[in-house]
Design an enzyme around this catalytic site. Structure first.
Site, PDB file in Angstrom:
ATOM      1  N   HIS A 193      -0.657  -0.277  -9.860  1.00 15.88           N
ATOM      2  CA  HIS A 193      -1.429  -1.247  -9.064  1.00 15.88           C
ATOM      3  C   HIS A 193      -1.861  -2.446  -9.921  1.00 15.88           C
ATOM      4  O   HIS A 193      -3.037  -2.792 -10.000  1.00 15.88           O
ATOM      5  CB  HIS A 193      -2.657  -0.583  -8.423  1.00 15.88           C
ATOM      6  CG  HIS A 193      -3.030  -1.223  -7.123  1.00 15.88           C
ATOM      7  ND1 HIS A 193      -3.263  -0.522  -5.973  1.00 15.88           N
ATOM      8  CD2 HIS A 193      -3.184  -2.526  -6.776  1.00 15.88           C
ATOM      9  CE1 HIS A 193      -3.565  -1.346  -4.989  1.00 15.88           C
ATOM     10  NE2 HIS A 193      -3.520  -2.584  -5.462  1.00 15.88           N
ATOM     11  N   ARG A 250       0.853  -1.185   0.000  1.00 14.70           N
ATOM     12  CA  ARG A 250       0.000   0.000   0.000  1.00 14.70           C
ATOM     13  C   ARG A 250       0.889   1.235   0.000  1.00 14.70           C
ATOM     14  O   ARG A 250       1.912   1.272   0.695  1.00 14.70           O
ATOM     15  CB  ARG A 250      -0.927   0.042   1.222  1.00 14.70           C
ATOM     16  CG  ARG A 250      -2.117  -0.885   1.154  1.00 14.70           C
ATOM     17  CD  ARG A 250      -3.139  -0.465   0.078  1.00 14.70           C
ATOM     18  NE  ARG A 250      -4.270  -1.385  -0.008  1.00 14.70           N
ATOM     19  CZ  ARG A 250      -4.343  -2.417  -0.838  1.00 14.70           C
ATOM     20  NH1 ARG A 250      -3.347  -2.676  -1.664  1.00 14.70           N
ATOM     21  NH2 ARG A 250      -5.417  -3.187  -0.870  1.00 14.70           N
ATOM     22  N   GLU A 264      -2.676   7.431  -5.166  1.00 15.28           N
ATOM     23  CA  GLU A 264      -2.959   6.732  -6.423  1.00 15.28           C
ATOM     24  C   GLU A 264      -4.400   6.884  -6.882  1.00 15.28           C
ATOM     25  O   GLU A 264      -4.700   6.706  -8.056  1.00 15.28           O
ATOM     26  CB  GLU A 264      -2.591   5.241  -6.317  1.00 15.28           C
ATOM     27  CG  GLU A 264      -3.468   4.415  -5.391  1.00 15.28           C
ATOM     28  CD  GLU A 264      -3.055   2.949  -5.373  1.00 15.28           C
ATOM     29  OE1 GLU A 264      -1.876   2.653  -5.156  1.00 15.28           O
ATOM     30  OE2 GLU A 264      -3.948   2.098  -5.568  1.00 15.28           O
TER      31      GLU A 264
HETATM   32  P1  NAD Z   1      -2.011 -11.365   4.727  1.00 15.08           P
HETATM   33  O1  NAD Z   1      -3.100 -10.895   5.646  1.00 15.08           O
HETATM   34  O2  NAD Z   1      -2.015 -12.799   4.286  1.00 15.08           O
HETATM   35  O3  NAD Z   1      -0.593 -11.084   5.396  1.00 15.08           O
HETATM   36  C1  NAD Z   1      -0.222  -9.881   5.969  1.00 15.08           C
HETATM   37  C2  NAD Z   1       0.906 -10.178   6.957  1.00 15.08           C
HETATM   38  O4  NAD Z   1       1.422  -8.935   7.420  1.00 15.08           O
HETATM   39  C3  NAD Z   1       0.463 -10.967   8.199  1.00 15.08           C
HETATM   40  O5  NAD Z   1       1.319 -12.079   8.371  1.00 15.08           O
HETATM   41  C4  NAD Z   1       0.583  -9.963   9.333  1.00 15.08           C
HETATM   42  O6  NAD Z   1       0.940 -10.572  10.581  1.00 15.08           O
HETATM   43  C5  NAD Z   1       1.693  -9.069   8.810  1.00 15.08           C
HETATM   44  N1  NAD Z   1       1.741  -7.743   9.412  1.00 15.08           N
HETATM   45  C6  NAD Z   1       0.726  -6.979   9.870  1.00 15.08           C
HETATM   46  N2  NAD Z   1       1.210  -5.811  10.317  1.00 15.08           N
HETATM   47  C7  NAD Z   1       2.552  -5.848  10.141  1.00 15.08           C
HETATM   48  C8  NAD Z   1       3.597  -4.935  10.408  1.00 15.08           C
HETATM   49  N3  NAD Z   1       3.368  -3.737  10.954  1.00 15.08           N
HETATM   50  N4  NAD Z   1       4.856  -5.296  10.102  1.00 15.08           N
HETATM   51  C9  NAD Z   1       5.124  -6.499   9.547  1.00 15.08           C
HETATM   52  N5  NAD Z   1       4.163  -7.407   9.265  1.00 15.08           N
HETATM   53  C10 NAD Z   1       2.896  -7.075   9.564  1.00 15.08           C
HETATM   54  O7  NAD Z   1      -2.055 -10.383   3.486  1.00 15.08           O
HETATM   55  P2  NAD Z   1      -1.517 -10.660   2.010  1.00 15.08           P
HETATM   56  O8  NAD Z   1      -2.561 -11.360   1.216  1.00 15.08           O
HETATM   57  O9  NAD Z   1      -0.168 -11.262   2.080  1.00 15.08           O
HETATM   58  O10 NAD Z   1      -1.447  -9.169   1.445  1.00 15.08           O
HETATM   59  C11 NAD Z   1      -0.520  -8.236   1.969  1.00 15.08           C
HETATM   60  C12 NAD Z   1      -0.863  -6.857   1.436  1.00 15.08           C
HETATM   61  O11 NAD Z   1      -0.613  -6.819   0.036  1.00 15.08           O
HETATM   62  C13 NAD Z   1      -2.351  -6.470   1.549  1.00 15.08           C
HETATM   63  O12 NAD Z   1      -2.654  -5.945   2.821  1.00 15.08           O
HETATM   64  C14 NAD Z   1      -2.499  -5.432   0.470  1.00 15.08           C
HETATM   65  O13 NAD Z   1      -2.231  -4.161   1.032  1.00 15.08           O
HETATM   66  C15 NAD Z   1      -1.399  -5.783  -0.530  1.00 15.08           C
HETATM   67  N6  NAD Z   1      -1.916  -6.258  -1.825  1.00 15.08           N
HETATM   68  C16 NAD Z   1      -1.527  -5.587  -2.953  1.00 15.08           C
HETATM   69  C17 NAD Z   1      -1.973  -6.014  -4.199  1.00 15.08           C
HETATM   70  C18 NAD Z   1      -1.554  -5.335  -5.480  1.00 15.08           C
HETATM   71  O14 NAD Z   1      -2.118  -5.605  -6.542  1.00 15.08           O
HETATM   72  N7  NAD Z   1      -0.545  -4.469  -5.457  1.00 15.08           N
HETATM   73  C19 NAD Z   1      -2.852  -7.101  -4.280  1.00 15.08           C
HETATM   74  C20 NAD Z   1      -3.210  -7.763  -3.116  1.00 15.08           C
HETATM   75  C21 NAD Z   1      -2.739  -7.336  -1.883  1.00 15.08           C
END
Ligand code: NAD
Length: 335
Positions: free
Chosen positions: A299, A238, A267
């Protein structure tokens, strides 16, 4: 009344194609709006609409959710994983169920992060243009081996795990920070360290944590000062995780060697739109795009056929279960 209606916001042709195809099995009445959801359009939601389906840049503020509630909307279905754009407490107070797609092809995002890393490092985007001009010189295309490099992963959920597995395959030393450590990654050879240790030791840093109130501007002047000179930073998570002005200063100072961003804090004004004929007012993104060692994508990390199929199927199934009084898997429910 439209009790089986799902109204989509920020709908693109590919959303329409994938959702329409998967809806054959569900039979909802789908309606697609191109505009993003916000106070300017929320009054257009038809009374009795069962669900609205939104994406990352739709703004579900208190005001918007209150209007949705008056209109009888029962479900806010996010067709994405992140939910920082939804006031969950307000939805909960109004009895609106909020569901999401927590894990759709995490490999899609992880592979895009790797694509950004390889592009920045091996400069294939520059080579592509250069050879088309019949310029076969190599000056300026020098890269570095990923093998043996220290890769720091912030957040090892679904996407972070997939990214770690790929980087282990490259022969990198993978270290991670996540408040919840994953035993399966430790078995594969990932070392969990404190956040500061990861920032301090990484040659390459990839962000895969959600944006929360606690980690906004995780990458800022102070944390950048802990990093190695020339660090590569990839952010597919993000935009708000990065303090953009501090990042620009670090790029100018050579502290950041390469930056790849698929997300950007502002964005919403830019991404998913064709602005090729307009004057962009946002000087910050223009400055970022002016660096030769910065790669911006709009994105698109999630954007694979497999991911779009899974997003459509899981979203429709979430709404279907809620419309039938069934309780979906807790992993998809936010309220
Ligand atoms: P997820 O919920 O499976 O994993 C997130 C992980 O981050 C968890 O293990 C959690 O414990 C950890 N976490 C939370 N706060 C934290 C912190 N302050 N420091 C370190 N780790 C922390 O989520 P995911 O499916 O792996 O997705 C991760 C992120 O990717 C989403 O939140 C979203 O913002 C982003 N995303 C981007 C796109 C894109 O197209 N660019 C698509 C999907 C998701």
């Amino acid at each position: 009344m439209a009790t089986n209606k799902i109204l989509f916001f920020s709908a693109k042709p590919y959303d329409k194609a994938f959702f329409t195809k998967h809806n054959d099995a569900y039979g909802f009445a789908l309606d697609f709006l191109e505009t993003h959801l916000g106070p300017h359009i929320v009054q257009a939601v038809e009374d009795g609409t069962f669900a609205i389906c939104v994406f990352v840049n739709d703004k579900l503020t208190d005001e918007v959710i209150e209007v949705l509630s008056v209109k009888g909307v029962k479900v806010i279905a996010l067709r994405c994983a992140g939910f920082n754009n939804v006031q969950l407490e307000t939805a909960k107070r109004h009895g609106i169920r909020v569901c999401r797609v927590p894990a759709y092809s995490p490999e899609a995002v992880a592979e895009h992060a790797v694509a950004m890393l390889l592009t920045l490092n091996r400069k294939t985007h520059k080579a592509y243009n250069r050879v088309r001009e019949q310029n076969f010189t190599l000056t300026g295309l020098l890269g570095f081996n990923l093998h043996g490099k220290a890769v720091g992963v912030i957040g090892t959920g679904n996407i972070g795990k997939a990214f770690c597995r790929i980087m282990l395959g490259f022969g990198c030393q993978v270290m991670a920070y996540d408040p919840v450590e994953a035993d399966d990654l430790k078995t594969l050879g990932v070392h969990y360290l404190s956040l500061n240790e990861v920032l301090n030791q990484a040659d390459i840093l990839s962000l895969h944590c959600p944006l929360t109130a606690d980690n906004q501007y995780l990458i800022n002047q102070d944390t950048l000062s802990l990093m190695k000179k020339g660090v590569t930073i990839i952010n597919t998570s993000r935009g708000g995780l990065l303090h953009t002005t501090d990042t620009i200063k670090a790029l100018k100072a050579g502290k950041i060697g390469y930056l790849g961003i698929d997300v950007y804090e502002q964005e919403q004004q830019l991404f998913f739109k064709d602005l090729s004929g307009t004057i962009i007012e946002d000087d910050t993104i223009q400055r970022l795009m002016s660096f030769p060692n910065v790669l911006v994508t709009g994105h698109q990390a999630f954007f694979t056929q497999e991911a779009l199929s899974q997003i459509a199927e899981i979203t429709l199934n979430n709404v279907y279960q809620l419309s039938n009084g069934q309780e979906p898997d807790p992993a998809v429910m936010l309220t």
